[in-house]
Design a protein around this motif. Structure first.
Motif, PDB file in Angstrom:
ATOM      1  N   THR A  20       0.756  -1.221  -0.070  1.00  0.00           N
ATOM      2  CA  THR A  20      -0.016  -0.051   0.022  1.00  0.00           C
ATOM      3  C   THR A  20       0.827   1.339  -0.066  1.00  0.00           C
ATOM      4  OG1 THR A  20      -1.675  -1.163   1.331  1.00  0.00           O
ATOM      5  CG2 THR A  20      -2.040   1.128   0.957  1.00  0.00           C
ATOM      6  N   SER A  21       0.634   2.002  -0.994  1.00  0.00           N
ATOM      7  CA  SER A  21       1.696   3.249  -1.206  1.00  0.00           C
ATOM      8  C   SER A  21       1.518   4.217   0.101  1.00  0.00           C
ATOM      9  CB  SER A  21       1.133   4.107  -2.295  1.00  0.00           C
ATOM     10  OG  SER A  21       1.292   3.493  -3.503  1.00  0.00           O
ATOM     11  N   GLU A  25       2.196   3.457   3.104  1.00  0.00           N
ATOM     12  CA  GLU A  25       1.598   2.876   4.517  1.00  0.00           C
ATOM     13  C   GLU A  25       2.420   1.760   4.929  1.00  0.00           C
ATOM     14  OE1 GLU A  25      -0.686   3.609   6.617  1.00  0.00           O
ATOM     15  OE2 GLU A  25      -1.737   5.164   5.523  1.00  0.00           O
ATOM     16  N   THR A  79       0.043  -3.625   4.687  1.00  0.00           N
ATOM     17  CA  THR A  79      -0.212  -4.631   3.508  1.00  0.00           C
ATOM     18  C   THR A  79      -1.526  -5.244   3.240  1.00  0.00           C
ATOM     19  OG1 THR A  79       0.768  -6.547   4.600  1.00  0.00           O
ATOM     20  CG2 THR A  79       2.326  -4.887   3.512  1.00  0.00           C
ATOM     21  N   LYS A  80      -1.906  -5.778   1.901  1.00  0.00           N
ATOM     22  CA  LYS A  80      -3.215  -6.421   1.683  1.00  0.00           C
ATOM     23  C   LYS A  80      -2.881  -7.952   1.492  1.00  0.00           C
ATOM     24  CE  LYS A  80      -5.764  -2.801   2.259  1.00  0.00           C
ATOM     25  NZ  LYS A  80      -6.727  -2.798   3.344  1.00  0.00           N
TER      26      LYS A  80
END
Length: 569
Positions: free
Chosen positions: A397-398, A400, A403-404
């Motif tokens: 995630t940009s 940040e 994460t996903k």
């Protein structure tokens, strides 16, 4: 403090004796009444003794400039700047930071109590108040291998050190909310002191349980909802603005919109690179950015000073008043917050854009060197064998750290995953005890092409982590870090494009801040030449891929880890 010194300070306050130093004609920021008070500041030895009209043996004519308390960073990992405490002090003092509360869990994960003693010793004589929180999670979870284990029994002898203020960020929140004895024994040791939190996405009953254990702060808030829930439970929210995690604007604007007071909000950097400190500032940048978001300057200063001092029970810090340490900043404008001078305990430390005090960087303790122990690694060790072309992927995630967890179709040849521009390979290699444990995974949105980057900075167990689009360059990167005994490296098309050696626990340089900053800047340029996503910091983002306490998915030397489920995939 001796009775004679008390008598002298009382005499100076009563104008029976001259002050050692008086700052004349100042616009003083009063953090108690949140107003500007015109007057002189009288200083005896290292302490403020009077506000009013004073004369001194030495005097500084402030000529109506603003004077505010020295700034406090409520949560920082010195090791993340990749320099020793002395070099860190040189970097932050020009930006008005006169006190830090450091958590040495990075070096503790590598060297245990030897690492903590190293940080205590290296910071003892600095013109900077350096306090520590005792690392609570070493290792951070049972799902990785690190260099040491800090039990309650090992921690207890250090409780008597007056520079250890409490227990560091309790990342293993499942152990807390499930009442596990080993974690609660550590918390119980610090029952009458401050206990820092680390609880991203924790909410409802689980957050209540976390709070009732005694945890008072949290620096992992990224949404206004998280902030409000913690404030309502009486916690302090550490508003973080570092290099990779930049949460300040979202939190500040959210609180302003809801008209919530900032008296339980404090500032921290957590992890911030030297170049960012140089270009932006340190806690001073948190103040500037808050003001730009619409916060009153004095309110922003309170978050950087008295709020933090009260949270950590630092009764002589964070304000300009009799009985407080003479840690002061002189500046032309509160709105711009550009610093002219910095005083530490009544002495000018920074003025005319230069440091006035010599700070030694000598290292005598050799217990924290030679910590990279890795056996021979081959391309076969890096293969990810698959029987289908779909895989669980770590989605970045940009801007940040979160994460996903993604399910994606990836390229598979001869039964093994093959990297491409969209999907990179990540490997975490145990580097403390030469176990040859290797965790392998796939990362999306890193976008590396024709190369690899690697580091022995991999939070928090600090195993060797490498990301690349081909195994050959990944292996070269691993061998380079073995050769230099830790650090960062960039490899492109079979050649080493740059290496920053970090021989102190594989985390810190024994060179100057200038060398580290210049070398890292060159390496970042080399890393971005490989096409790495411009919306991430390559090295910091990579280092946090290995931390199995930040949602949603991570990678350790034991494998791919689902943080929400708190189990391996």
């Amino acid at each position: 403090m001796s009775v004679k010194l008390k008598q002298k300070r009382i005499n100076v306050a009563m104008k029976k004796e001259k002050a050692d130093l008086v700052i004349k004609d100042a616009n003083i920021v009063n953090v108690f009444t949140k107003e500007i008070v015109k007057g002189d500041i009288a200083i005896c030895k290292d302490q403020i003794v009077g506000i009013g009209n004073y004369s001194g043996i030495n005097e500084i004519d402030a000529k109506g400039k603003y004077v505010c308390p020295g700034l406090i960073d409520s949560h920082v990992h010195i090791e993340s700047t990749m320099v020793t405490p002395s070099e860190f002090a040189k970097a932050v003092l020009p930006h008005g930071t006169t006190t830090i509360i450091a958590d040495p869990h990075e070096i503790a994960n590598v060297c245990g109590t030897n690492g903590i003693h190293f940080m205590l010793n290296q910071s003892r004589e600095l013109p900077l108040n350096v306090y520590f929180m005792m690392p609570s999670c070493v290792p951070s979870t049972p799902f990785e291998n690190n260099g040491a284990d800090l039990s309650a029994e090992l921690i207890e002898p250090l409780l008597s050190n007056d520079r250890i203020l409490g227990l560091g960020e309790v990342m293993d929140y499942p152990s807390v909310i499930n009442g596990r004895e080993e974690m609660l024994k550590k918390i119980d040791l610090f029952d009458d002191k401050s206990i820092d939190g680390h609880s991203p996405n924790l909410t409802g009953d689980a957050l209540n349980a976390y709070r009732v254990a005694g945890i008072i702060t949290d620096h992992e808030c990224s949404t206004i909802e998280e902030v409000l829930e913690r404030l309502r439970l009486g916690m302090y929210v550490q508003i973080r603005e570092g290099s990779a995690a930049r949460n300040l604007e979202n939190i500040i604007k959210g609180l302003l919109k809801k008209n919530i007071r900032f008296n339980r909000c404090i500032f921290c950097t957590d992890d911030k690179h030297l170049e960012d400190i140089k270009n932006e500032g340190h806690i001073s940048y948190n103040i500037k950015k808050s003001i730009a978001c619409g916060v009153d300057p004095i309110e922003a200063i309170c978050m950087a000073t008295i709020n933090t001092a009260q949270c950590y029970r630092l009764k002589r810090l964070g304000a300009i008043a009799p009985g407080y340490s003479a840690d002061l900043i002189i500046l032309d404008s509160l709105q711009e917050f550009d610093i002219n001078q910095v005083l530490y305990r009544g002495e000018i430390i920074y003025s005319d854009k230069k440091l006035y005090k010599e700070i030694s960087s000598k290292i005598e303790d050799r217990n924290v060197f030679n910590t990279v122990r890795i056996p021979n690694i081959t391309s076969e060790d890096l293969k990810i064998y698959m029987d289908k072309d779909t895989a669980v992927v770590i989605g970045l995630t940009s801007n940040e750290l979160i994460t996903k967890k993604e399910i994606a179709k990836v390229r598979v040849e001869n039964g093994a995953f093959v990297q491409d521009e969209q999907f990179s390979k990540v490997a975490v290699i145990e580097r403390h005890k030469a176990t040859k444990n290797i965790g392998l995974g796939i990362v999306s949105n890193f976008n590396i092409k024709n190369g690899a980057i690697a580091s022995t900075v991999a939070h928090d167990s600090h195993n060797l982590i490498v990301v690349g689009d081909n195994d050959e360059d990944m292996l070269i990167a691993v061998e380079e870090l073995k050769r230099v005994n830790g650090g960062y490296t960039v490899v492109s098309a079979g050649k080493i494009a740059g290496t920053l050696e970090l021989p102190v626990a594989g985390l810190m340089s024994n060179s100057t801040a200038e060398y580290v900053e210049q070398t890292l800047n060159k390496m970042l340029k080399e890393a971005f030449k490989l096409g790495i996503n411009n919306n991430i910091d390559p090295f910091i983002t990579m280092s946090f891929l290995a931390l199995p306490v930040i949602p949603e998915i991570r990678i350790t030397d034991q494998g791919l880890f689902d943080v929400k489920e708190f189990k391996f995939i």
